[in-house]
Design a protein around this motif. Structure first.
Motif, mmCIF file in Angstrom:
data_model
loop_
_atom_site.group_PDB
_atom_site.id
_atom_site.type_symbol
_atom_site.label_atom_id
_atom_site.label_comp_id
_atom_site.label_asym_id
_atom_site.label_seq_id
_atom_site.Cartn_x
_atom_site.Cartn_y
_atom_site.Cartn_z
ATOM 1 N N LYS A 92 -25.449 -60.925 0.858
ATOM 2 C CA LYS A 92 -26.597 -60.228 0.287
ATOM 3 C C LYS A 92 -26.599 -60.501 -1.211
ATOM 4 O O LYS A 92 -25.544 -60.450 -1.859
ATOM 5 C CB LYS A 92 -26.508 -58.713 0.532
ATOM 6 N N PHE A 93 -27.777 -60.778 -1.749
ATOM 7 C CA PHE A 93 -27.908 -61.091 -3.171
ATOM 8 C C PHE A 93 -28.661 -59.946 -3.845
ATOM 9 O O PHE A 93 -29.879 -59.802 -3.670
ATOM 10 C CB PHE A 93 -28.644 -62.418 -3.364
ATOM 11 N N LEU A 94 -27.934 -59.129 -4.578
ATOM 12 C CA LEU A 94 -28.523 -57.967 -5.240
ATOM 13 C C LEU A 94 -28.911 -58.381 -6.655
ATOM 14 O O LEU A 94 -28.128 -58.263 -7.609
ATOM 15 C CB LEU A 94 -27.532 -56.806 -5.256
ATOM 16 N N ARG A 95 -30.131 -58.874 -6.793
ATOM 17 C CA ARG A 95 -30.605 -59.400 -8.070
ATOM 18 C C ARG A 95 -30.817 -58.275 -9.078
ATOM 19 O O ARG A 95 -31.150 -57.147 -8.711
ATOM 20 C CB ARG A 95 -31.912 -60.170 -7.867
ATOM 21 N N ASN A 96 -30.631 -58.624 -10.352
ATOM 22 C CA ASN A 96 -30.810 -57.659 -11.447
ATOM 23 C C ASN A 96 -29.990 -56.401 -11.225
ATOM 24 O O ASN A 96 -30.458 -55.275 -11.444
ATOM 25 C CB ASN A 96 -32.287 -57.303 -11.620
#
Length: 519
Positions: free
Chosen positions: A418-422
């Motif tokens: 999972k890519f939790l941006r910002n």
């Protein structure tokens, strides 16, 4: 009056005024851009600018080009005795190798763009050829092993263009460069192999005490020079006969920096057999005159190398940079996936010389200084099946859908990402990697999973054992070994660790490993 001002400036430089006379010779002959006025005579940009200011009204300016006014050129030649310099004997060899120079020019034109975070400044094609010619005329290269620690200048390709009988290994942090060199090597049939490493975390074990010569153009900080030189010593097979060739330059305005670097090299027990001044020229690095010396170093012993991660002059890995905030690291720990009974893991820094996190339920990795490769290597090195990593928002594996998909495809049999941006702020991304259950995988993917989980083992052995496990004992060791040897795209890679392979070769290898179950 202007000539008097120039004469006064030259007088102030004392015995070192000769370099300024070379700049004047260029200006009194034709138009030249500032970059050439810096690079050709190897004079720092600020010094050239001071000279241009002194010439003042006698100077013609056309955008970024400069010359002494033609009406005054004869006066300058007469006043300053602007004659030709003694030619560098290696420079004199370059025009005799036009075919090789043409090939190097074409290679440099296509090389992946320099990364400022890695202090990349491209050496000229003439410099790459000079290095190759000097090495070939100084040492017996045929049948010997040359190791290039970092090679964005493509010295490896230049050396093989001059002498294809040498064996070269290129080790670099930049996966793009390793793929490029592999591609050129396969086209030409040269004996160049590529391996991935970040020297801050060690050399690939397969390279320790194997090289006859080591060449490197390291980061020009005391920390960077010391680290690369130390790894070079580790790589030499024989410290008595082996030699280390280092490019290093400093501005004549900052001799104290040069002293610090030389002290660092001497601390490692290196003797300077020769220092060839301004041997290397660059398209850039104008603060040091777009030039660097060539240090010919002889080791006297093997000494322990120690280094932090901040060895560069730019970006998050620079000597002056600071790490992430305490709040960011706290958020990282909180988001790391873990069993309900486990406390949040303490953040740890990068490194993959050995498997990381043995016995831990999960990992929290501070990779905020990652120039690109650390995230994948950290996942390959992770013992726990759960981790969270803090990376910059512009990281190539998270900043685009393509980058995210590529990373997921490489580790899909071990981790779901999972890519939790910002998160925890607008400068960072937290990548959460949770385990993929073995029971959900097909036999081929199970073999891939086993190989990924043992990325520090010898690839041929790990792959063989994974096949035997997948076959539930139906395959003997001999049978499994034959399957591996027949399936491997590159038989030499079977003797290496998966974690030391360039990313493109890992990507090519994993589908082959998956299908080897059916062979």
């Amino acid at each position: 009056m202007t000539i008097d001002q120039v004469r006064l400036l030259l007088t102030g430089h004392g015995v070192h005024a000769r370099k300024l006379r070379r700049v004047l010779a260029l200006l009194s002959a034709d138009w030249h851009p500032l970059a050439e006025l810096v690079r050709l005579p190897a004079v720092p940009r600020r010094t050239v600018q001071e000279l241009l200011k002194a010439i003042a009204d006698d100077l013609d300016v056309d955008g970024e080009r400069y010359r002494v006014n033609p009406a005054r050129q004869a006066d300058y030649r007469a006043a300053f005795g602007l004659t030709e310099d003694v030619a560098d004997p290696v420079d004199a060899l370059v025009p005799r190798h036009t075919d090789q120079l043409r090939l190097i020019l074409a290679d440099i034109a296509e090389v992946p763009a320099p990364l400022s975070a890695l202090d990349h400044v491209q050496a000229t094609a003439q410099t790459a050829l000079k290095r190759a010619l000097w090495l070939d005329n100084t040492y017996e290269l045929g049948g010997r092993h040359l190791l290039c620690l970092g090679d964005h200048d493509l010295t490896s390709l230049a050396v093989c263009a001059v002498n294809p009988d040498v064996t070269v290994t290129v080790v670099d942090l930049d996966d793009r460069l390793l793929e490029y060199i592999d591609h050129k090597t396969s086209q030409r049939g040269w004996r160049i192999r590529t391996l991935h490493a970040d020297f801050r975390f060690g050399l690939p074990p397969s390279l320790v005490e194997t090289a006859d010569l080591v060449f490197s153009d390291p980061p020009y900080t005391p920390e960077g020079m010391g680290l690369f030189a130390g790894r070079a010593i580790e790589a030499l097979e024989d410290t008595g006969s082996g030699r280390i060739l280092l490019a290093y330059g400093f501005s004549d305005r900052t001799p104290a920096l040069g002293l610090k670097v030389q002290q660092e090299l001497q601390r490692l027990g290196l003797v300077f057999e020769a220092i060839l001044p301004a041997f290397n020229r660059f398209d850039g690095a104008q603060a040091i005159g777009s030039a660097a010396d060539l240090y010919v170093c002889r080791p006297t012993s093997r000494r322990t190398v120690s280094s932090g991660t901040r060895i560069y002059t730019h970006g998050a890995q620079s000597v002056e940079s600071s790490g992430p905030s305490r709040e960011a690291l706290s958020t990282l720990s909180d988001l790391a996936p873990r069993p309900e009974s486990s406390p949040p893991p303490k953040p740890r820094g990068p490194g993959w010389a050995e498997p990381i996190g043995k016995g831990a339920a999960s990992l929290a990795l501070d990779l905020t200084a990652d120039p690109g490769p650390w995230l994948l290597r950290s996942m390959l090195a992770s013992s726990p099946a759960r981790l969270a990593a803090l990376v910059p928002n512009n990281h190539p594996a998270v900043s685009s859908a393509a980058g995210q998909q590529e990373l997921q495809s490489l580790v899909r049999t071990r981790f779901s990402l999972k890519f939790l941006r910002n998160n925890p702020d607008n400068k960072h991304t937290i990548v959460v990697a949770d385990q993929v259950l073995a029971g959900t995988l097909e036999p081929g993917d199970l073999v891939v999973r086993e190989v990924l989980m043992k990325a520090h083992g010898k690839l041929g052995n790990v792959w063989r054992e994974a096949l035997i496990t997948a076959s539930r004992g139906a395959l003997t060791k001999r049978q499994a070994r034959e399957v591996v040897e027949n399936a491997a795209p590159n038989s030499d890679d079977l003797e290496l660790r998966l974690i030391d392979l360039p990313k493109h070769r890992i990507a090519e290898l994993l589908p082959v490993i998956a299908t080897s179950v059916t062979l």
